[in-house]
Motif scaffolding. Sequence first.
Motif, PDB file in Angstrom:
ATOM      1  N   MET A   1       0.844  -1.190   0.000  1.00  0.00           N
ATOM      2  CA  MET A   1       0.000   0.000   0.000  1.00  0.00           C
ATOM      3  C   MET A   1       0.884   1.247   0.000  1.00  0.00           C
ATOM      4  SD  MET A   1      -3.110   0.977   2.605  1.00  0.00           S
ATOM      5  CE  MET A   1      -2.077   0.579   4.010  1.00  0.00           C
ATOM      6  N   THR A   2       0.698   2.075  -1.003  1.00  0.00           N
ATOM      7  CA  THR A   2       1.529   3.271  -1.127  1.00  0.00           C
ATOM      8  C   THR A   2       1.097   4.339  -0.123  1.00  0.00           C
ATOM      9  OG1 THR A   2       0.085   4.336  -2.738  1.00  0.00           O
ATOM     10  CG2 THR A   2       1.736   2.781  -3.596  1.00  0.00           C
ATOM     11  N   PRO A   3       1.962   5.310   0.158  1.00  0.00           N
ATOM     12  CA  PRO A   3       1.559   6.416   1.022  1.00  0.00           C
ATOM     13  C   PRO A   3       0.323   7.143   0.486  1.00  0.00           C
ATOM     14  CG  PRO A   3       3.937   6.395   0.743  1.00  0.00           C
ATOM     15  CD  PRO A   3       3.401   5.367  -0.197  1.00  0.00           C
ATOM     16  N   GLN A   4       0.214   7.236  -0.842  1.00  0.00           N
ATOM     17  CA  GLN A   4      -0.929   7.900  -1.440  1.00  0.00           C
ATOM     18  C   GLN A   4      -2.223   7.111  -1.171  1.00  0.00           C
ATOM     19  OE1 GLN A   4       1.941   7.225  -3.042  1.00  0.00           O
ATOM     20  NE2 GLN A   4       2.785   9.325  -3.153  1.00  0.00           N
ATOM     21  N   ASP A   5      -2.115   5.774  -1.272  1.00  0.00           N
ATOM     22  CA  ASP A   5      -3.282   4.937  -0.988  1.00  0.00           C
ATOM     23  C   ASP A   5      -3.703   5.071   0.471  1.00  0.00           C
ATOM     24  OD1 ASP A   5      -3.446   4.004  -3.555  1.00  0.00           O
ATOM     25  OD2 ASP A   5      -2.390   2.115  -3.165  1.00  0.00           O
ATOM     26  N   PHE A   6      -2.728   5.069   1.373  1.00  0.00           N
ATOM     27  CA  PHE A   6      -3.044   5.187   2.796  1.00  0.00           C
ATOM     28  C   PHE A   6      -3.679   6.535   3.095  1.00  0.00           C
ATOM     29  CE2 PHE A   6      -1.947   6.041   7.275  1.00  0.00           C
ATOM     30  CZ  PHE A   6      -2.498   4.911   7.868  1.00  0.00           C
ATOM     31  N   SER A   7      -3.165   7.590   2.465  1.00  0.00           N
ATOM     32  CA  SER A   7      -3.726   8.921   2.661  1.00  0.00           C
ATOM     33  C   SER A   7      -5.167   8.985   2.167  1.00  0.00           C
ATOM     34  CB  SER A   7      -2.876   9.959   1.926  1.00  0.00           C
ATOM     35  OG  SER A   7      -3.424  11.250   2.078  1.00  0.00           O
ATOM     36  N   PHE A   8      -5.427   8.374   1.004  1.00  0.00           N
ATOM     37  CA  PHE A   8      -6.799   8.342   0.493  1.00  0.00           C
ATOM     38  C   PHE A   8      -7.717   7.597   1.459  1.00  0.00           C
ATOM     39  CE2 PHE A   8     -10.085   5.802  -1.538  1.00  0.00           C
ATOM     40  CZ  PHE A   8     -10.856   6.793  -2.144  1.00  0.00           C
ATOM     41  N   LEU A   9      -7.240   6.449   1.972  1.00  0.00           N
ATOM     42  CA  LEU A   9      -8.055   5.651   2.880  1.00  0.00           C
ATOM     43  C   LEU A   9      -8.354   6.424   4.164  1.00  0.00           C
ATOM     44  CD1 LEU A   9      -9.387   2.907   3.385  1.00  0.00           C
ATOM     45  CD2 LEU A   9      -7.227   2.137   4.386  1.00  0.00           C
ATOM     46  N   ALA A  22      -4.489   6.820  12.499  1.00  0.00           N
ATOM     47  CA  ALA A  22      -3.126   7.285  12.756  1.00  0.00           C
ATOM     48  C   ALA A  22      -2.140   6.638  11.792  1.00  0.00           C
ATOM     49  CB  ALA A  22      -2.728   6.962  14.200  1.00  0.00           C
ATOM     50  N   ASP A  23      -1.004   7.291  11.619  1.00  0.00           N
ATOM     51  CA  ASP A  23       0.016   6.791  10.688  1.00  0.00           C
ATOM     52  C   ASP A  23       0.533   5.414  11.053  1.00  0.00           C
ATOM     53  OD1 ASP A  23      -0.045   9.026   9.044  1.00  0.00           O
ATOM     54  OD2 ASP A  23       1.440  10.107  10.239  1.00  0.00           O
ATOM     55  N   ASP A  24       0.521   5.082  12.342  1.00  0.00           N
ATOM     56  CA  ASP A  24       1.079   3.802  12.772  1.00  0.00           C
ATOM     57  C   ASP A  24       0.068   2.655  12.711  1.00  0.00           C
ATOM     58  OD1 ASP A  24      -0.580   4.542  14.803  1.00  0.00           O
ATOM     59  OD2 ASP A  24       0.882   4.274  16.413  1.00  0.00           O
ATOM     60  N   LYS A  25      -1.067   2.859  12.036  1.00  0.00           N
ATOM     61  CA  LYS A  25      -2.114   1.840  11.969  1.00  0.00           C
ATOM     62  C   LYS A  25      -2.128   1.084  10.648  1.00  0.00           C
ATOM     63  CE  LYS A  25      -3.719   2.776  16.064  1.00  0.00           C
ATOM     64  NZ  LYS A  25      -3.525   1.824  17.180  1.00  0.00           N
ATOM     65  N   ARG A  26      -1.038   1.149   9.904  1.00  0.00           N
ATOM     66  CA  ARG A  26      -1.001   0.429   8.620  1.00  0.00           C
ATOM     67  C   ARG A  26      -1.183  -1.075   8.816  1.00  0.00           C
ATOM     68  NH1 ARG A  26       1.406   3.443   4.279  1.00  0.00           N
ATOM     69  NH2 ARG A  26       1.917   5.559   4.981  1.00  0.00           N
ATOM     70  N   TYR A  27      -0.605  -1.602   9.889  1.00  0.00           N
ATOM     71  CA  TYR A  27      -0.747  -3.039  10.155  1.00  0.00           C
ATOM     72  C   TYR A  27      -2.210  -3.395  10.376  1.00  0.00           C
ATOM     73  CZ  TYR A  27      -1.661  -2.056  15.068  1.00  0.00           C
ATOM     74  OH  TYR A  27      -2.232  -1.623  16.226  1.00  0.00           O
ATOM     75  N   LEU A  28      -2.958  -2.489  11.048  1.00  0.00           N
ATOM     76  CA  LEU A  28      -4.372  -2.715  11.325  1.00  0.00           C
ATOM     77  C   LEU A  28      -5.174  -2.711  10.028  1.00  0.00           C
ATOM     78  CD1 LEU A  28      -6.330  -3.111  13.731  1.00  0.00           C
ATOM     79  CD2 LEU A  28      -6.723  -0.634  13.673  1.00  0.00           C
ATOM     80  N   VAL A  29      -4.825  -1.785   9.136  1.00  0.00           N
ATOM     81  CA  VAL A  29      -5.489  -1.717   7.835  1.00  0.00           C
ATOM     82  C   VAL A  29      -5.301  -3.030   7.084  1.00  0.00           C
ATOM     83  CG1 VAL A  29      -5.430  -0.606   5.565  1.00  0.00           C
ATOM     84  CG2 VAL A  29      -5.339   0.790   7.643  1.00  0.00           C
ATOM     85  N   GLU A  30      -4.062  -3.519   7.044  1.00  0.00           N
ATOM     86  CA  GLU A  30      -3.784  -4.757   6.321  1.00  0.00           C
ATOM     87  C   GLU A  30      -4.531  -5.942   6.935  1.00  0.00           C
ATOM     88  OE1 GLU A  30       0.402  -5.209   6.215  1.00  0.00           O
ATOM     89  OE2 GLU A  30       0.741  -3.444   4.936  1.00  0.00           O
ATOM     90  N   ALA A  31      -4.550  -6.010   8.262  1.00  0.00           N
ATOM     91  CA  ALA A  31      -5.190  -7.139   8.933  1.00  0.00           C
ATOM     92  C   ALA A  31      -6.697  -7.153   8.717  1.00  0.00           C
ATOM     93  CB  ALA A  31      -4.873  -7.106  10.428  1.00  0.00           C
ATOM     94  N   ARG A  32      -7.314  -5.971   8.727  1.00  0.00           N
ATOM     95  CA  ARG A  32      -8.775  -5.916   8.655  1.00  0.00           C
ATOM     96  C   ARG A  32      -9.322  -5.832   7.233  1.00  0.00           C
ATOM     97  NH1 ARG A  32     -10.800  -2.143  13.753  1.00  0.00           N
ATOM     98  NH2 ARG A  32      -9.774  -3.365  15.402  1.00  0.00           N
ATOM     99  N   GLU A  66     -17.042  -0.648   8.057  1.00  0.00           N
ATOM    100  CA  GLU A  66     -17.410  -1.537   9.159  1.00  0.00           C
ATOM    101  C   GLU A  66     -16.204  -2.322   9.665  1.00  0.00           C
ATOM    102  OE1 GLU A  66     -21.199  -4.303  10.118  1.00  0.00           O
ATOM    103  OE2 GLU A  66     -20.098  -4.832   8.300  1.00  0.00           O
ATOM    104  N   ALA A  67     -15.364  -2.780   8.725  1.00  0.00           N
ATOM    105  CA  ALA A  67     -14.199  -3.562   9.119  1.00  0.00           C
ATOM    106  C   ALA A  67     -13.214  -2.746   9.950  1.00  0.00           C
ATOM    107  CB  ALA A  67     -13.499  -4.115   7.881  1.00  0.00           C
TER     108      ALA A  67
END
Length: 287
Positions: A1-9, A22-32, A66-67
Amino acid sequence: MTPQDFSFLRDFLRSQSGLDLADDKRYLVEARLTPIARRAGLADLTALINAIRTSADARLKYAVVEAMTTNESSFFRDRVPFENFRDVMVPRMLQARAARRELRIWCAAASTGQEPYSLALMVREDSRLNGWRVDILATDIAESVMERGKAGTYSQFEVQRGLPIQLLVKYFSQKGDVWELDPTIRRMVRWQKFNLLSSFAGLGRFDIVFCRNVLIYFDRQTKAEVLGRIAGILEPDGYLVLGAAETVVGLTDRFQPVPDKRGLYQIAAPGAQVVPIAPLAATMRSA
Protein backbone atom coordinates in the motif's frame (compact mmCIF):
# COMPACT_ATOMS: atom_id res chain seq x y z
CA MET A 1 0.00 0.00 0.00
CA THR A 2 1.53 3.27 -1.13
CA PRO A 3 1.56 6.42 1.02
CA GLN A 4 -0.93 7.90 -1.44
CA ASP A 5 -3.28 4.94 -0.99
CA PHE A 6 -3.04 5.19 2.80
CA SER A 7 -3.73 8.92 2.66
CA PHE A 8 -6.80 8.34 0.49
CA LEU A 9 -8.05 5.65 2.88
CA ARG A 10 -7.59 7.95 5.88
CA ASP A 11 -9.64 10.69 4.20
CA PHE A 12 -12.30 8.20 3.13
CA LEU A 13 -12.73 6.75 6.63
CA ARG A 14 -12.79 10.19 8.22
CA SER A 15 -15.49 11.40 5.84
CA GLN A 16 -17.63 8.27 6.20
CA SER A 17 -17.36 7.50 9.91
CA GLY A 18 -15.26 10.12 11.67
CA LEU A 19 -12.48 7.59 12.27
CA ASP A 20 -9.12 9.34 12.45
CA LEU A 21 -6.60 6.73 11.31
CA ALA A 22 -3.13 7.29 12.76
CA ASP A 23 0.02 6.79 10.69
CA ASP A 24 1.08 3.80 12.77
CA LYS A 25 -2.11 1.84 11.97
CA ARG A 26 -1.00 0.43 8.62
CA TYR A 27 -0.75 -3.04 10.16
CA LEU A 28 -4.37 -2.71 11.33
CA VAL A 29 -5.49 -1.72 7.84
CA GLU A 30 -3.78 -4.76 6.32
CA ALA A 31 -5.19 -7.14 8.93
CA ARG A 32 -8.77 -5.92 8.66
CA LEU A 33 -9.09 -5.05 4.98
CA THR A 34 -7.21 -7.92 3.34
CA PRO A 35 -10.15 -10.30 4.01
CA ILE A 36 -12.51 -7.69 2.50
CA ALA A 37 -10.41 -7.57 -0.66
CA ARG A 38 -10.39 -11.37 -0.91
CA ARG A 39 -14.16 -11.65 -0.47
CA ALA A 40 -14.63 -9.04 -3.18
CA GLY A 41 -12.39 -11.00 -5.54
CA LEU A 42 -9.70 -8.32 -5.56
CA ALA A 43 -6.00 -9.09 -5.75
CA ASP A 44 -4.76 -6.93 -2.88
CA LEU A 45 -5.30 -3.76 -0.85
CA THR A 46 -4.23 -1.57 -3.74
CA ALA A 47 -7.00 -3.06 -5.86
CA LEU A 48 -9.47 -2.59 -3.01
CA ILE A 49 -8.57 1.07 -2.58
CA ASN A 50 -8.80 1.63 -6.34
CA ALA A 51 -12.26 0.06 -6.27
CA ILE A 52 -13.33 2.43 -3.50
CA ARG A 53 -12.01 5.34 -5.54
CA THR A 54 -13.76 4.43 -8.77
CA SER A 55 -16.71 2.21 -7.90
CA ALA A 56 -20.23 3.21 -6.92
CA ASP A 57 -20.58 -0.03 -4.94
CA ALA A 58 -21.99 1.25 -1.65
CA ARG A 59 -21.85 -2.22 -0.10
CA LEU A 60 -18.11 -2.49 -0.65
CA LYS A 61 -17.51 0.96 0.81
CA TYR A 62 -19.65 0.13 3.81
CA ALA A 63 -17.79 -3.16 4.32
CA VAL A 64 -14.51 -1.23 4.50
CA VAL A 65 -15.90 1.23 7.05
CA GLU A 66 -17.41 -1.54 9.16
CA ALA A 67 -14.20 -3.56 9.12
CA MET A 68 -12.20 -0.61 10.44
CA THR A 69 -14.50 0.23 13.36
CA THR A 70 -13.53 -1.01 16.82
CA ASN A 71 -16.21 -3.05 18.59
CA GLU A 72 -14.79 -3.71 22.03
CA SER A 73 -17.45 -4.02 24.73
CA SER A 74 -18.22 -5.82 27.98
CA PHE A 75 -20.92 -5.90 30.63
CA PHE A 76 -20.72 -3.11 33.22
CA ARG A 77 -17.48 -1.93 31.62
CA ASP A 78 -15.45 0.35 33.90
CA ARG A 79 -18.12 0.08 36.66
CA VAL A 80 -17.95 3.83 37.49
CA PRO A 81 -20.50 4.99 34.85
CA PHE A 82 -22.98 2.41 36.12
CA GLU A 83 -22.41 3.41 39.73
CA ASN A 84 -23.05 7.01 38.68
CA PHE A 85 -26.21 5.87 36.89
CA ARG A 86 -27.48 4.19 40.06
CA ASP A 87 -26.33 6.77 42.61
CA VAL A 88 -26.53 10.10 40.76
CA MET A 89 -28.54 9.98 37.56
CA VAL A 90 -31.47 7.82 38.65
CA PRO A 91 -32.06 9.70 41.94
CA ARG A 92 -32.01 13.04 40.12
CA MET A 93 -34.35 11.77 37.40
CA LEU A 94 -36.72 10.28 40.00
CA GLN A 95 -37.13 13.79 41.35
CA ALA A 96 -37.17 15.70 38.09
CA ARG A 97 -39.37 13.29 36.10
CA ALA A 98 -41.77 12.29 38.88
CA ALA A 99 -44.77 13.75 37.07
CA ARG A 100 -44.35 11.92 33.77
CA ARG A 101 -42.45 8.83 35.04
CA GLU A 102 -40.58 8.44 31.79
CA LEU A 103 -36.88 8.23 31.04
CA ARG A 104 -35.10 8.16 27.68
CA ILE A 105 -31.54 6.81 27.41
CA TRP A 106 -29.34 6.66 24.32
CA CYS A 107 -26.33 4.35 24.09
CA ALA A 108 -24.30 5.56 21.10
CA ALA A 109 -21.81 3.16 19.50
CA ALA A 110 -23.47 0.31 21.40
CA SER A 111 -21.50 -2.42 19.60
CA THR A 112 -22.70 -5.91 20.58
CA GLY A 113 -25.05 -4.61 23.26
CA GLN A 114 -23.37 -5.19 26.60
CA GLU A 115 -23.69 -1.53 27.61
CA PRO A 116 -27.42 -1.02 26.88
CA TYR A 117 -28.24 -4.44 28.31
CA SER A 118 -26.26 -3.62 31.46
CA LEU A 119 -28.46 -0.54 31.86
CA ALA A 120 -31.59 -2.56 31.12
CA LEU A 121 -30.63 -5.06 33.83
CA MET A 122 -30.08 -2.22 36.29
CA VAL A 123 -33.47 -0.72 35.45
CA ARG A 124 -35.18 -4.09 35.87
CA GLU A 125 -33.46 -4.68 39.22
CA ASP A 126 -34.16 -1.18 40.59
CA SER A 127 -37.50 -1.07 42.41
CA ARG A 128 -37.41 2.73 42.42
CA LEU A 129 -38.24 2.58 38.71
CA ASN A 130 -41.29 0.34 39.09
CA GLY A 131 -44.06 1.75 36.94
CA TRP A 132 -41.70 3.94 34.92
CA ARG A 133 -41.42 3.82 31.16
CA VAL A 134 -37.70 3.57 30.40
CA ASP A 135 -36.80 3.75 26.71
CA ILE A 136 -33.25 2.60 25.88
CA LEU A 137 -32.04 3.28 22.34
CA ALA A 138 -28.90 1.48 21.18
CA THR A 139 -27.22 2.61 17.97
CA ASP A 140 -24.14 1.64 16.02
CA ILE A 141 -22.73 2.20 12.55
CA ALA A 142 -21.91 -1.50 12.07
CA GLU A 143 -24.83 -3.74 11.16
CA SER A 144 -23.00 -6.99 11.91
CA VAL A 145 -22.36 -6.13 15.56
CA MET A 146 -25.87 -4.74 15.94
CA GLU A 147 -27.31 -8.06 14.77
CA ARG A 148 -25.31 -9.78 17.48
CA GLY A 149 -26.62 -7.27 19.98
CA LYS A 150 -30.23 -7.80 18.93
CA ALA A 151 -29.81 -11.56 19.28
CA GLY A 152 -28.57 -11.15 22.86
CA THR A 153 -26.32 -14.21 22.73
CA TYR A 154 -22.88 -14.19 24.29
CA SER A 155 -19.98 -16.57 24.76
CA GLN A 156 -18.79 -17.87 28.11
CA PHE A 157 -15.88 -15.44 27.91
CA GLU A 158 -18.19 -12.49 27.25
CA VAL A 159 -20.54 -13.18 30.16
CA GLN A 160 -17.59 -13.65 32.49
CA ARG A 161 -16.33 -10.12 31.70
CA GLY A 162 -18.06 -7.93 34.25
CA LEU A 163 -21.45 -9.64 34.53
CA PRO A 164 -22.33 -10.52 38.16
CA ILE A 165 -23.03 -14.21 38.57
CA GLN A 166 -26.45 -13.54 40.13
CA LEU A 167 -27.56 -11.64 37.02
CA LEU A 168 -26.18 -14.36 34.75
CA VAL A 169 -28.18 -17.02 36.57
CA LYS A 170 -31.34 -14.93 36.74
CA TYR A 171 -31.49 -13.48 33.23
CA PHE A 172 -29.50 -15.78 30.94
CA SER A 173 -30.10 -19.30 29.67
CA GLN A 174 -27.28 -21.51 28.44
CA LYS A 175 -27.89 -22.83 24.93
CA GLY A 176 -25.01 -25.09 23.94
CA ASP A 177 -21.82 -23.06 24.13
CA VAL A 178 -23.54 -19.64 24.31
CA TRP A 179 -25.61 -17.75 26.85
CA GLU A 180 -28.90 -16.20 25.71
CA LEU A 181 -30.32 -13.09 27.38
CA ASP A 182 -33.93 -13.26 28.52
CA PRO A 183 -36.31 -11.81 25.89
CA THR A 184 -37.89 -9.51 28.47
CA ILE A 185 -34.55 -7.71 28.84
CA ARG A 186 -33.85 -7.71 25.11
CA ARG A 187 -37.21 -6.03 24.49
CA MET A 188 -36.21 -3.16 26.78
CA VAL A 189 -33.62 -2.04 24.18
CA ARG A 190 -34.45 -0.66 20.73
CA TRP A 191 -31.79 -0.92 18.03
CA GLN A 192 -31.11 1.48 15.18
CA LYS A 193 -28.27 1.80 12.70
CA PHE A 194 -26.82 5.28 13.10
CA ASN A 195 -23.74 7.21 12.04
CA LEU A 196 -22.57 9.84 14.54
CA LEU A 197 -21.68 12.10 11.61
CA SER A 198 -25.38 12.25 10.67
CA SER A 199 -27.99 14.72 11.86
CA PHE A 200 -29.36 13.90 15.31
CA ALA A 201 -32.71 15.57 14.61
CA GLY A 202 -34.64 12.33 14.07
CA LEU A 203 -33.57 10.76 17.35
CA GLY A 204 -35.69 12.92 19.62
CA ARG A 205 -34.60 14.17 23.02
CA PHE A 206 -32.89 12.24 25.80
CA ASP A 207 -32.46 12.44 29.55
CA ILE A 208 -29.20 10.46 29.53
CA VAL A 209 -26.67 9.84 26.74
CA PHE A 210 -23.92 7.24 27.01
CA CYS A 211 -21.28 7.99 24.36
CA ARG A 212 -18.30 6.12 25.71
CA ASN A 213 -15.03 5.13 24.09
CA VAL A 214 -15.89 6.37 20.62
CA LEU A 215 -14.74 10.00 20.60
CA ILE A 216 -11.18 8.79 21.12
CA TYR A 217 -11.20 7.59 17.51
CA PHE A 218 -12.23 10.99 16.09
CA ASP A 219 -10.17 14.05 15.27
CA ARG A 220 -10.59 17.22 17.32
CA GLN A 221 -13.08 18.91 15.02
CA THR A 222 -15.29 15.83 14.74
CA LYS A 223 -15.28 15.39 18.52
CA ALA A 224 -16.43 18.98 18.97
CA GLU A 225 -19.16 18.59 16.36
CA VAL A 226 -20.50 15.38 17.87
CA LEU A 227 -20.55 16.91 21.36
CA GLY A 228 -22.40 19.92 19.99
CA ARG A 229 -25.05 17.71 18.41
CA ILE A 230 -25.44 15.73 21.64
CA ALA A 231 -25.98 18.99 23.52
CA GLY A 232 -28.74 19.79 21.06
CA ILE A 233 -30.79 16.67 21.86
CA LEU A 234 -30.04 16.36 25.60
CA GLU A 235 -32.59 17.71 28.06
CA PRO A 236 -31.28 20.80 29.94
CA ASP A 237 -30.95 18.81 33.17
CA GLY A 238 -29.83 15.62 31.47
CA TYR A 239 -26.52 13.77 31.67
CA LEU A 240 -23.77 12.88 29.22
CA VAL A 241 -21.50 9.94 30.03
CA LEU A 242 -18.09 9.71 28.33
CA GLY A 243 -15.33 7.12 28.55
CA ALA A 244 -12.52 7.28 31.10
CA ALA A 245 -10.06 8.58 28.49
CA GLU A 246 -12.44 11.17 27.05
CA THR A 247 -13.24 14.75 28.03
CA VAL A 248 -15.08 17.85 26.84
CA VAL A 249 -12.24 20.13 27.99
CA GLY A 250 -10.88 22.18 25.12
CA LEU A 251 -13.57 20.89 22.75
CA THR A 252 -16.82 22.59 23.72
CA ASP A 253 -18.28 24.95 26.29
CA ARG A 254 -21.71 23.31 26.01
CA PHE A 255 -20.94 20.85 28.82
CA GLN A 256 -19.40 21.01 32.25
CA PRO A 257 -18.25 18.12 34.45
CA VAL A 258 -20.27 16.98 37.44
CA PRO A 259 -17.88 17.52 40.37
CA ASP A 260 -16.21 14.38 41.69
CA LYS A 261 -17.99 12.15 39.16
CA ARG A 262 -15.52 10.95 36.55
CA GLY A 263 -16.84 10.93 33.01
CA LEU A 264 -20.17 12.55 33.92
CA TYR A 265 -21.27 15.87 32.38
CA GLN A 266 -24.25 18.20 32.23
CA ILE A 267 -25.28 21.08 30.01
CA ALA A 268 -23.34 24.17 31.07
CA ALA A 269 -25.41 27.17 32.07
CA PRO A 270 -23.62 30.54 31.76
CA GLY A 271 -21.99 31.30 35.09
CA ALA A 272 -23.56 28.26 36.76
CA GLN A 273 -21.95 25.26 38.36
CA VAL A 274 -23.28 21.72 38.60
CA VAL A 275 -24.12 21.04 42.22
CA PRO A 276 -23.38 17.45 43.24
CA ILE A 277 -26.10 15.57 45.06
CA ALA A 278 -25.53 13.11 47.85
CA PRO A 279 -25.72 9.50 46.58
CA LEU A 280 -28.91 7.72 47.55
CA ALA A 281 -28.82 4.08 48.45
CA ALA A 282 -30.24 2.04 45.59
CA THR A 283 -33.26 -0.06 46.43
CA MET A 284 -32.72 -3.19 44.38
CA ARG A 285 -34.84 -6.24 43.90
CA SER A 286 -33.26 -9.43 45.15
CA ALA A 287 -30.98 -10.91 42.50
